[in-house]
Design a protein around this motif. Structure first.
Motif, mmCIF file in Angstrom:
data_model
loop_
_atom_site.group_PDB
_atom_site.id
_atom_site.type_symbol
_atom_site.label_atom_id
_atom_site.label_comp_id
_atom_site.label_asym_id
_atom_site.label_seq_id
_atom_site.Cartn_x
_atom_site.Cartn_y
_atom_site.Cartn_z
ATOM 1 N N CYS A 25 27.579 41.083 38.701
ATOM 2 C CA CYS A 25 28.377 40.653 37.543
ATOM 3 C C CYS A 25 27.462 40.084 36.449
ATOM 4 C CB CYS A 25 29.356 39.546 37.933
ATOM 5 S SG CYS A 25 30.398 39.895 39.338
ATOM 6 N N CYS A 28 25.358 36.588 36.805
ATOM 7 C CA CYS A 28 25.072 36.267 38.213
ATOM 8 C C CYS A 28 23.593 35.868 38.358
ATOM 9 C CB CYS A 28 25.367 37.487 39.079
ATOM 10 S SG CYS A 28 24.952 37.230 40.819
ATOM 11 N N CYS A 59 26.792 40.016 48.305
ATOM 12 C CA CYS A 59 26.374 40.504 46.986
ATOM 13 C C CYS A 59 24.855 40.661 46.892
ATOM 14 C CB CYS A 59 26.850 39.554 45.897
ATOM 15 S SG CYS A 59 28.628 39.560 45.653
ATOM 16 N N CYS A 208 27.313 31.791 40.875
ATOM 17 C CA CYS A 208 28.273 32.898 40.984
ATOM 18 C C CYS A 208 29.399 32.558 40.025
ATOM 19 C CB CYS A 208 28.809 33.022 42.414
ATOM 20 S SG CYS A 208 30.277 34.086 42.524
HETATM 21 S S1 SF4 Z 1 27.567 36.518 43.616
HETATM 22 FE FE1 SF4 Z 1 29.405 36.260 42.311
HETATM 23 S S2 SF4 Z 1 28.700 36.700 40.229
HETATM 24 FE FE2 SF4 Z 1 27.149 37.522 41.636
HETATM 25 S S3 SF4 Z 1 27.717 39.680 41.960
HETATM 26 FE FE3 SF4 Z 1 28.683 38.461 43.599
HETATM 27 S S4 SF4 Z 1 30.742 37.986 42.821
HETATM 28 FE FE4 SF4 Z 1 29.497 38.634 41.059
#
Ligand code: SF4
Length: 278
Positions: A25, A28, A59, A208
């Motif tokens: 995102c 991030c 992620c 995040c």
């Molecule tokens: S950690 Fe949070 S901001 Fe980063 S990619 Fe994952 S959901 Fe998106």
């Protein structure tokens, strides 16, 4: 002395450009950590082919798709186990474990503490954003008490883990923390952790905005970074502060750096005895 490479050279040398842009995102912290990881590896002067990235679930897991290293994507929480196997099979390798807070301290908590207890020569770069981002913002073992999450709409009831204290207590011989805001410090700590012989942890407080930020009423990545900047306290200063003064602060710097018996070196001393049948 190492030559400082330009951004273009770094992109060419370390990135799988055909896989960019990333799926993370906007705002991030993972991209910042990956950039620092690459610079930290570059700072060691060790050839890139000597590294193996062991990526966990969440992620942070797809990191290996974007940077040019040998990589293995591990099962939930198992990065330390895969790293242990790699290091035992070939002690010349440098496995780097990339785990998020949920992967490292919930599902993989047992693997993490035993790798630390063995003081096996692995480097863990744990990205702590206090949430399960990939699966929708559930609370993790590091979500601060009182903060709401998808699975705790009225706020988390229990206290959270301090990953550095956990790993230090388990026996790691290099333990450090930084934040996504403190990029220069992060690069230096990663270099130092890799060069340290023994189990090394660099915990990175990272943002995040999509889940942790939104649930904690602060979805703006810039203000999350400013929060990291304004709430960080160097460990040297924290040692002179009262517990109530450092509560809710991010204590940064090196907590442990000591020479101790390392697992793989000790294991390889046994092999000649095995061959001689003693
Ligand atoms: S950690 Fe949070 S901001 Fe980063 S990619 Fe994952 S959901 Fe998106």
């Amino acid at each position: 002395m190492l030559r400082v490479r330009s951004q273009e050279e770094m992109l060419e040398k370390y990135y799988r450009k055909h896989n960019l842009p990333t799926t993370w995102c906007p705002g991030c912290g993972i991209g910042t950590v990956i950039g620092a990881l690459v610079r930290g590896i570059e700072g060691t002067g060790i050839p890139p082919e000597s590294f193996v990235l062991v990526t966990g679930i969440g992620c942070y897991g797809p990191a290996g798709q974007y940077i040019k290293f040998n990589d293995v994507h591990a099962l939930h929480g198992r990065c330390p186990s895969y790293g242990t196997g790699l290091k035992l099979a070939n002690p010349a390798l440098y496995p780097i474990l990339l785990m998020g807070d949920g992967d490292a301290s919930a599902i993989g908590g047992n693997h993490l503490i035993h790798a630390a207890r063995r003081n096996i020569d692995l480097t863990a770069v744990i990205l702590n954003n206090h949430t399960y981002g990939m699966t929708g913002g559930q609370h993790s073992p590091t979500t601060p008490s009182g903060i709401p999450a998808a699975t705790a709409p009225y706020g988390v009831v229990e206290d959270s883990f301090d990953l550095c204290r956990l790993v230090q207590a388990a026996g790691a011989s290099f333990v450090a923390r930084t934040t996504a805001y403190h990029v220069t410090q992060m690069i230096g700590l990663i270099t130092r952790a890799i060069l340290h012989k023994g189990f090394s942890l660099v915990e990175v407080e990272s943002q995040c905005p999509t889940y942790f930020g939104r649930y904690s009423n602060n979805p703006d990545p810039v203000s999350l970074l400013k929060w990291q900047r304004d709430n960080s306290v160097p460990v040297e200063k924290a040692r002179e502060m009262k517990p109530e003064e450092i509560k809710d602060k991010i204590v940064t710097g090196i907590f442990v750096e000591e020479k101790r018996k390392e697992y793989v070196s000790e294991y390889y001393k046994i092999i000649p005895r095995l061959k001689e049948g003693k």
